[in-house]
Write an enzyme that holds these catalytic residues in place. Structure first.
Site, short mmCIF file in Angstrom:
data_model
loop_
_atom_site.label_atom_id
_atom_site.label_comp_id
_atom_site.label_asym_id
_atom_site.label_seq_id
_atom_site.Cartn_x
_atom_site.Cartn_y
_atom_site.Cartn_z
N LYS A 1 -45.25 75.71 -10.63
CA LYS A 1 -45.45 76.41 -12.13
C LYS A 1 -45.12 78.15 -11.92
O LYS A 1 -45.72 78.72 -11.52
CB LYS A 1 -46.74 76.25 -12.65
CG LYS A 1 -46.73 76.78 -14.23
CD LYS A 1 -47.92 75.95 -14.82
CE LYS A 1 -48.00 76.25 -16.38
NZ LYS A 1 -49.10 75.81 -16.95
N ASP B 1 -56.09 72.23 -25.12
CA ASP B 1 -54.62 71.75 -25.53
C ASP B 1 -54.69 70.48 -24.94
O ASP B 1 -53.53 70.26 -24.22
CB ASP B 1 -53.76 72.96 -24.80
CG ASP B 1 -52.41 72.93 -25.70
OD1 ASP B 1 -52.30 72.33 -26.58
OD2 ASP B 1 -51.25 73.19 -24.79
#
Length: 257
Positions: A9, A111
């Site tokens: 990432k 989330d």
């Protein structure tokens, strides 16, 4: 000769100079490094190469829930229940996490959405992306105040209203996921983000419970409790949700035989 496939990432170059993005990635690394559970994507390390910050994550061969639900697809009820049950295990672990000093961290994902739940080729479900997770530790605090973080359609009413959150906020999001897996539609929709946020705040779900009950008898009351407007009216914790869904799955399996 040791090799291991991993996922990386990396902050996009156009955001690499923005302190906020770097802080979020560092927070995700710090929180992720503490999360060690088979239903959560493991954070392996956090590196810096020249001017790039890289989060090294466990690589999962599989599909995220948004890919499985593409084009308004629906999942077999038993698979949907299994995904929800495994997600509950990951959430329950995060919500009850304690630090090395024995202090509760109370990690709340904030989330939980189809893009952040992945199912491996072997059926193992893992939660990923704790980038905006909330934890009680001082080092995990987000400095910006008054900013609503998350994805509107999968927020809880208290998240939209910027009220105090606990693990039951994630359980509300799980309810939205369950509905979508079985019906093939996003529960909270609108012409724009403001309209979506208003519908979440008012918990405007229409005939959602009846529709779900029609697909899977017995799930309507569970979904209604997951999506209760007030946290105190929901399940107390993820383990309680998992137990209710497991009982339903077992009764569904025995009926279908």
């Amino acid at each position: 000769g040791f090799r291991k496939k991993v996922a990386l990432k990396i902050i996009q170059q156009k955001y690499a100079e923005e302190e906020e993005f770097i802080k979020l990635l560092m927070r995700e690394a710090a929180i992720g490094g503490m999360l060690r559970h088979h239903n959560i994507v493991q954070t392996l390390s956090f590196e810096r190469y020249d001017n790039e910050y890289v989060l090294v994550l466990e690589f999962v061969e599989g599909k995220t829930l948004d890919k499985l639900l593409a084009n308004n697809a629906v999942l077999d009820p038993s698979i949907a229940l299994d995904i929800a049950i495994q997600t509950c295990k990951g959430l329950g672990y995060a919500h009850s996490l304690i630090d090395d000093q024995g202090q509760p961290l109370c990690v709340i994902h904030r989330d939980l959405k189809p893009g952040n739940v992945i199912r491996s080729q072997h059926g193992v479900v893992k939660i990923m992306d704790f980038g905006i997770a909330r934890a009680t530790a001082s080092w995990a605090a987000l400095t910006a105040q008054g900013i609503i973080r998350g994805t509107p359609s999968y927020m809880s009413p208290e998240q939209v209203l910027d009220n105090k959150l606990d693990g039951r906020s994630d359980l509300f999001a799980l309810g939205s996921l369950l509905y979508e897996m079985l019906i093939g539609e996003v529960l909270f929709q609108g012409k724009n983000m403001v309209e979506v946020l208003e519908r979440v705040a008012r918990v405007e779900v229409g005939d959602a419970f009846e529709r779900v009950e029609g697909v899977l008898p017995g799930l309507g009351p569970i979904l209604k409790k997951l999506l209760a407007p007030h946290p105190e009216d929901r399940f107390a914790d993820a383990a309680s949700v998992g137990a209710a869904l497991t009982t339903l799955l077992q009764s569904t399996s025995s009926t279908s035989k």
